[in-house]
Write a protein that holds these residues in place. Structure first.
Motif, mmCIF file in Angstrom:
data_model
loop_
_atom_site.group_PDB
_atom_site.id
_atom_site.type_symbol
_atom_site.label_atom_id
_atom_site.label_comp_id
_atom_site.label_asym_id
_atom_site.label_seq_id
_atom_site.Cartn_x
_atom_site.Cartn_y
_atom_site.Cartn_z
ATOM 1 N N ASP A 21 30.256 51.815 36.531
ATOM 2 C CA ASP A 21 30.011 50.829 37.565
ATOM 3 C C ASP A 21 28.685 50.010 37.406
ATOM 4 N N ARG A 22 27.451 50.838 36.955
ATOM 5 C CA ARG A 22 26.308 50.052 36.586
ATOM 6 C C ARG A 22 26.384 48.935 35.291
ATOM 7 N N LEU A 76 19.331 48.173 36.302
ATOM 8 C CA LEU A 76 20.657 47.110 35.825
ATOM 9 C C LEU A 76 20.002 46.079 34.934
#
Length: 266
Positions: A21-22, A76
């Motif tokens: 997801d990251r 991120l």
């Protein structure tokens, strides 16, 4: 998609499909920095608070990401390049391509070729001019070969919607790089802009190329071509053209450039 065996063990770069997801969130953060903060774009699903550029197509695409392992994945910050990829079979299941909102893709669908839509390609400003784009193409070439893709396509953008300022490069594309009839998609009429704005015999190639975005020039060097008419995308503050590349028709010179491996060292 297998790891690139030519990537030096000492390289800080990793090129792969997003697997966490990251990874996707970092890709959307990078896209926000480029398409929203740099280019002034926007969209209904853009998250300005979290600084994420996203849309309804993200869940069905594969996201090819270039990762710099020296950067902070927790923040991120680790994705420094991205390509969004949608094979034709998956688009058929979903019901449409992203490009369907800008171009009539009837010719592509009628070709019965194996299609791949490309989109949201960008590189972090600190990595432009280095190996980042070559590494992304390296990963893209592996993906294309693995899936047996025959035609790549997707919209590429000129910044802004001032057609007078873009008349030279648009006219050059129309007169010198128009797609063959069998693959010639056409911009949807409500936002279409003719590209034959300057007669062919009045064009200055050098001036047209200076005004051409680097990504478009790179595809032209690989033997790419464009669909008919440009599409004015006012929410994203861009003038879009549909780039197409027939991998089976590429010359040996072009194919060698596209598929050869590049040194990944910075």
């Amino acid at each position: 998609m297998t790891p690139d065996p030519t990537m030096p063990e000492t390289s800080p770069f990793v090129i792969r499909l997003a697997i966490e997801d990251r990874d996707l969130l970092a890709a959307q953060r990078l896209r926000y920095g480029v398409f929203v903060e740099e280019l002034g774009g926007d969209g209904p699903l853009v998250d300005h608070e979290q600084r994420l550029e996203r849309d309804e197509f993200d869940p069905i695409y594969d996201h090819l990401v270039l990762i710099d392992t020296r950067r902070d994945a927790g923040a991120l910050d680790h994705v420094v390049g991205v390509y969004r990829l949608l094979p034709g079979e998956r688009a058929a299941e979903f019901g449409r391509f992203y490009c369907d909102s800008e171009y009539d893709l009837t010719a592509l669908r009628a070709s019965n070729r194996r299609l791949l839509e490309l989109g949201r390609s960008c590189v972090h400003r600190d990595y432009r001019g280095g190996p980042a784009m070559f590494l992304l193409w390296n990963g893209l070439a592996d993906y294309v070969l693995d899936l047996g893709i025959e035609v790549l396509f997707g919209v590429a953008s000129f910044h802004g919607t001032d057609i007078e300022a873009l008349k030279l490069p648009l006219s050059w594309l129309h007169h010198h790089h128009l797609a063959p009839e069998a693959l010639r998609v056409k911009a949807l009429p409500d936002h279409a802009q003719r590209m034959d704005l300057v007669p062919a015999d009045q064009l200055d190639r050098k001036a047209a190329m200076v005004a051409m975005p680097p990504l478009i020039k790179a595809y032209l060097r690989l033997g790419g071509f464009v669909g008919e008419d440009a599409f004015i995308d006012r929410p994203f503050n861009t003038t879009d053209v549909c780039l197409l590349m027939d991998t089976t028709a590429m010359s040996a010179k072009h194919k060698g450039f596209y598929t050869r491996k590049f040194d990944a060292r910075a």
